[in-house]
Design a protein around this motif. Structure first.
Motif, PDB file in Angstrom:
ATOM      1  N   ASN A  88       0.841  -1.188   0.000  1.00 50.36           N
ATOM      2  CA  ASN A  88       0.000   0.000   0.000  1.00 50.36           C
ATOM      3  C   ASN A  88       0.883   1.247   0.000  1.00 50.36           C
ATOM      4  O   ASN A  88       1.023   1.912   1.035  1.00 50.36           O
ATOM      5  N   PRO A  89       1.485   1.609  -1.141  1.00 51.33           N
ATOM      6  CA  PRO A  89       2.377   2.770  -1.196  1.00 51.33           C
ATOM      7  C   PRO A  89       1.690   4.075  -0.794  1.00 51.33           C
ATOM      8  O   PRO A  89       2.346   4.981  -0.282  1.00 51.33           O
ATOM      9  N   HIS A  90       0.386   4.154  -0.999  1.00 53.09           N
ATOM     10  CA  HIS A  90      -0.328   5.378  -0.625  1.00 53.09           C
ATOM     11  C   HIS A  90      -0.242   5.634   0.879  1.00 53.09           C
ATOM     12  O   HIS A  90      -0.251   6.786   1.319  1.00 53.09           O
ATOM     13  N   GLN A  91      -0.106   4.568   1.662  1.00 57.05           N
ATOM     14  CA  GLN A  91      -0.015   4.736   3.115  1.00 57.05           C
ATOM     15  C   GLN A  91       1.219   5.559   3.492  1.00 57.05           C
ATOM     16  O   GLN A  91       1.192   6.296   4.482  1.00 57.05           O
ATOM     17  N   ALA A  92       2.284   5.474   2.723  1.00 56.53           N
ATOM     18  CA  ALA A  92       3.470   6.294   2.983  1.00 56.53           C
ATOM     19  C   ALA A  92       3.123   7.771   2.866  1.00 56.53           C
ATOM     20  O   ALA A  92       3.551   8.585   3.696  1.00 56.53           O
ATOM     21  N   GLN A  93       2.348   8.127   1.869  1.00 56.88           N
ATOM     22  CA  GLN A  93       1.931   9.522   1.685  1.00 56.88           C
ATOM     23  C   GLN A  93       1.039   9.966   2.847  1.00 56.88           C
ATOM     24  O   GLN A  93       1.184  11.074   3.358  1.00 56.88           O
ATOM     25  N   VAL A  94       0.135   9.101   3.282  1.00 57.76           N
ATOM     26  CA  VAL A  94      -0.762   9.432   4.397  1.00 57.76           C
ATOM     27  C   VAL A  94       0.055   9.706   5.659  1.00 57.76           C
ATOM     28  O   VAL A  94      -0.175  10.706   6.355  1.00 57.76           O
ATOM     29  N   ILE A  95       1.016   8.858   5.943  1.00 56.73           N
ATOM     30  CA  ILE A  95       1.848   9.029   7.140  1.00 56.73           C
ATOM     31  C   ILE A  95       2.712  10.275   7.012  1.00 56.73           C
ATOM     32  O   ILE A  95       2.861  11.043   7.963  1.00 56.73           O
ATOM     33  N   ARG A  96       3.265  10.492   5.836  1.00 55.30           N
ATOM     34  CA  ARG A  96       4.115  11.681   5.633  1.00 55.30           C
ATOM     35  C   ARG A  96       3.344  12.960   5.886  1.00 55.30           C
ATOM     36  O   ARG A  96       3.869  13.922   6.433  1.00 55.30           O
ATOM     37  N   GLN A  97       2.085  12.999   5.530  1.00 52.07           N
ATOM     38  CA  GLN A  97       1.281  14.211   5.676  1.00 52.07           C
ATOM     39  C   GLN A  97       0.587  14.312   7.034  1.00 52.07           C
ATOM     40  O   GLN A  97      -0.019  15.326   7.339  1.00 52.07           O
ATOM     41  N   TRP A 107       8.235   9.029  10.381  1.00 50.69           N
ATOM     42  CA  TRP A 107       8.642   9.542   9.077  1.00 50.69           C
ATOM     43  C   TRP A 107      10.079  10.043   9.097  1.00 50.69           C
ATOM     44  O   TRP A 107      10.829   9.852   8.145  1.00 50.69           O
ATOM     45  N   LYS A 108      10.480  10.644  10.216  1.00 50.39           N
ATOM     46  CA  LYS A 108      11.865  11.106  10.341  1.00 50.39           C
ATOM     47  C   LYS A 108      12.824   9.916  10.270  1.00 50.39           C
ATOM     48  O   LYS A 108      13.831   9.956   9.558  1.00 50.39           O
ATOM     49  N   ALA A 109      12.508   8.849  10.993  1.00 52.45           N
ATOM     50  CA  ALA A 109      13.342   7.641  10.958  1.00 52.45           C
ATOM     51  C   ALA A 109      13.309   6.995   9.578  1.00 52.45           C
ATOM     52  O   ALA A 109      14.341   6.553   9.053  1.00 52.45           O
ATOM     53  N   TYR A 110      12.127   6.960   8.972  1.00 48.49           N
ATOM     54  CA  TYR A 110      11.979   6.350   7.654  1.00 48.49           C
ATOM     55  C   TYR A 110      12.741   7.145   6.589  1.00 48.49           C
ATOM     56  O   TYR A 110      13.364   6.570   5.704  1.00 48.49           O
TER      57      TYR A 110
END
Length: 122
Positions: A88-97, A107-110
């Motif tokens: 679910n690549p979209h989840q990365a965008q959700v977490i980033r925002q 997100w800082k660690a990622y």
């Protein structure tokens, strides 16, 4: 690095990196690890998600390399969370925002993991 550029790094890691140097030398070299041919390969949640993904650039070498970096930079729970991005690549965008403090810490660690993976595994 701005957020848009960092998201590009994340997508590049998810998509898989290629070795642009053209080197076919798989022997470890002395000194710091600078590419995936010299990096030790590890198994774990990110390696498993990477290998089972449908991304054309995936390989045991790449997936093992980014897992090694994950072992050095992310906790086990952070690795599991990051591994979920393969499905679910979209989840990365959700977490980033997200404005949640826990998401910002993740997100800082990622982001640090992504930058290091790009340096070591490309």
């Amino acid at each position: 690095m701005n957020n848009f550029a960092m998201f590009g790094v994340v997508i590049a890691i998810l998509a898989g990196c290629s070795n642009s140097s053209g080197s076919s030398n798989n022997n470890p070299r002395p000194g710091p690890v600078t590419n995936r041919q010299a990096a030790p390969l590890s198994t774990g949640p990110i390696n498993s998600a990477c290998l089972s993904s449908n991304r054309s650039a995936r390989s045991r070498t790449l997936c093992g390399c980014i897992q090694t970096v994950a072992n050095q930079t992310l906790s086990g729970s952070q690795q599991n969370r990051a591994a979920a991005f393969y499905n679910n690549p979209h989840q990365a965008q959700v977490i980033r925002q997200s404005d949640r403090a826990a998401d910002e810490r993740f997100w800082k660690a990622y982001r640090a993991y992504g930058e290091r993976s790009e340096q070591v595994c490309s």
